[in-house]
Design an enzyme around this catalytic site. Structure first.
Site, mmCIF file in Angstrom:
data_model
loop_
_atom_site.group_PDB
_atom_site.id
_atom_site.type_symbol
_atom_site.label_atom_id
_atom_site.label_comp_id
_atom_site.label_asym_id
_atom_site.label_seq_id
_atom_site.Cartn_x
_atom_site.Cartn_y
_atom_site.Cartn_z
ATOM 1 N N HIS A 176 126.020 -12.921 76.277
ATOM 2 C CA HIS A 176 125.604 -12.290 77.526
ATOM 3 C C HIS A 176 126.353 -10.981 77.767
ATOM 4 O O HIS A 176 125.901 -10.118 78.529
ATOM 5 C CB HIS A 176 125.841 -13.256 78.691
ATOM 6 C CG HIS A 176 124.887 -13.093 79.829
ATOM 7 N ND1 HIS A 176 124.381 -11.870 80.212
ATOM 8 C CD2 HIS A 176 124.347 -13.997 80.689
ATOM 9 C CE1 HIS A 176 123.571 -12.029 81.247
ATOM 10 N NE2 HIS A 176 123.531 -13.302 81.542
ATOM 11 N N ASP A 409 105.282 -13.710 68.686
ATOM 12 C CA ASP A 409 104.460 -14.313 67.634
ATOM 13 C C ASP A 409 105.121 -14.094 66.280
ATOM 14 O O ASP A 409 105.161 -12.979 65.763
ATOM 15 C CB ASP A 409 103.054 -13.694 67.664
ATOM 16 C CG ASP A 409 102.097 -14.349 66.686
ATOM 17 O OD1 ASP A 409 102.535 -15.202 65.883
ATOM 18 O OD2 ASP A 409 100.899 -14.004 66.713
#
Length: 481
Positions: A176, A409
């Site tokens: 993070h 994808d």
């Protein structure tokens, strides 16, 4: 399958993946901004997607192995663009004059991201059909319990690909300190885009003729305050890490997914605006949904009326700055805004009143305020302490349904589900995802202690807005039949 009987995830292999190419830019120190430095005590971002497993064919009898090999190649190319993820966190300190700074070193030949291939003997339905998210999902991610400061010795990115009997889960454990949710999903999209391109081209990453470009290259140059535009190493007011490091201990929580259809959200939005008597629709669908969640969870907790409660939003500052930062800015550019009131006031009023509190909090988060907070931080640097940040009387709305999660994808078609790991879970943490069942639908991942979750599941107002779990699962499975 009973959760207690689920077979443990077993590791098949682990390796280090280095950038496909090294640029002169990537050899320079990657300095951290105030937004980045604030996250040392946060755990890594852990998000991933579940896909149907590719079917064998005469041309490729082992398509899963082919897919995993292609992912390794794709990750190497992705790291060429997102080179800080292959780096190592370094502390520079001296006594005279006092200096303590932390940056990312990407020049060391030994650094890289980690890639894990794992497997578990369960099916896709064992993940999708239980009311609660099964604990096994947490094992689909690496670095359990690590905080971002551990990037001094741990990799800043770990990709774990877990084979199920009929599906594949691709999960990332992502520091993070290096980026927020926007940065995470931009990276995930690039990773998927390269994988799909490799599959279509049928080439190895080592082929010098392969096009390694991506559609949205990251902007890795750090953004600092105006007047300090060039990146620099910030001197922190510490002499050793024990002065600011805190490890948050997660309480016992239930974790459940709740689905809201576009129609349900439209009703919540219309009612909230009607209650506020707004001439023009000001309150967004997500603000109306957040107000419902805030009030419902507060009812479930049974706190006294005079207890303070808040609803926090993670808000993307990129487009709120003037001039705005690109959405392709790679780093942390996120802060929290909060609506605050008492339990009594919150429950005496309707969702519209609560939603207006949230709307005003968002409206007030301007360029001037953002820059003011940044200047204030520079005068007195501070690192978030997670314990006080996780207020058990409040709700934290994390992530965003705006992230195009299901647009990732890898060449396996659209994902069946999105799930997160064990990191940054606490009482009242709500993670939002774009829903699978049409434009405008939203999926919420809610974390609460068992007694509070049971009370929420009995809350009529809340559950009336939720799509029944069984119907939602049937709809998802029908989509992929």
């Amino acid at each position: 399958m009973n959760q207690e009987t689920i077979t443990a995830v077993r590791q098949i292999s682990k390796c280090s993946i280095k950038p496909h190419k090294v640029s002169e830019e990537s050899k320079q120190p990657h300095y951290l901004t105030p937004w980045d430095l604030s996250f040392f005590n946060a755990q890594y971002i852990q998000k991933g997607l579940l896909f149907r497993k590719p079917l064998p064919s005469p041309e490729d009898p082992n398509p899963t192995i082919t897919f995993i090999d292609r992912l390794k190649q794709s990750l190497s190319i992705a790291l060429t663009h997102y080179y800080p993820l292959a780096g190592l966190m370094v502390t520079k300190k001296q006594d005279n004059p006092p200096f303590y700074g932390i940056y990312i070193d990407c020049s060391n030949d030994s650094v890289g991201a980690e890639f894990i291939h794992a497997a578990v003997d369960i099916n896709m339905l064992d993940i999708l059909t239980p009311i609660d998210v099964p604990r096994i999902v947490q094992s689909f991610f690496a670095l359990e319990g690590a905080i971002c400061h551990d990037g001094h010795t741990e990799p800043l990115l770990v990709v774990q690909v877990t084979e199920l009997l009929d599906s594949i889960f691709v999960g990332c454990t992502f520091s993070h300190v290096l980026g927020d949710g926007t940065s995470y999903w931009k990276f995930f999209h690039a990773f998927a885009e390269i994988s799909k391109k490799l599959r279509k081209a049928g080439k190895e990453a080592g082929d010098r003729h392969f096009d390694c470009s991506i559609s949205c290259p990251p902007i890795t140059k750090r953004w600092f305050t105006e007047g300090n535009g060039d990146p620099f190493l910030i001197n922190l007011p510490f002499s050793q890490h024990t002065e600011f490091i805190e490890r948050y201990k997660q309480p016992l929580l239930r974790e459940r997914m709740f689905h809201f259809t576009a129609e349900s959200l439209a009703k919540l939005k219309a009612k909230a605006n009607e209650e506020c008597a707004t001439k023009h629709a000001q309150i967004s669908s997500f603000q109306a949904l957040s107000a419902l969640v805030w009030r419902s969870i507060t009812r479930a907790r049974h706190f006294p009326p005079d207890r303070k409660t808040g609803c926090k939003f993670a808000i993307n500052d990129r487009l709120r700055l003037n001039p705005p930062l690109s959405e392709n800015y790679f780093g942390n550019c996120v802060q929290t805004v909060c609506g605050i009131t008492t339990v009594g006031e919150l429950l005496e009023h309707g969702n519209g009143w609560a939603a207006m509190l949230l709307h005003e909090a968002v409206k007030e988060h301007t360029d001037e305020k953002i820059r003011g907070l940044r200047e204030e931080w520079m005068k007195k640097p501070r690192i978030y302490q997670m314990g006080p940040f996780f207020d058990p009387a409040s709700v934290m709305m994390g992530s965003s349904p705006r992230f195009d999660v299901y647009g990732c994808d890898f060449g396996l078609g659209m994902a069946v589900a999105a799930r997160s790991g064990f990191a940054n879970k606490f009482d009242g943490k709500v993670t939002s995802y774009r829903g699978l069942t049409g434009i405008g639908s939203v999926m919420l991942e809610v974390c609460l202690p068992p007694e509070s979750m049971s009370a929420l599941e009995s809350d009529e107002e809340f559950m009336d807005a939720v799509s029944p779990h069984e119907i939602h699962c049937q709809h998802i499975l029908h989509m992929f039949d």
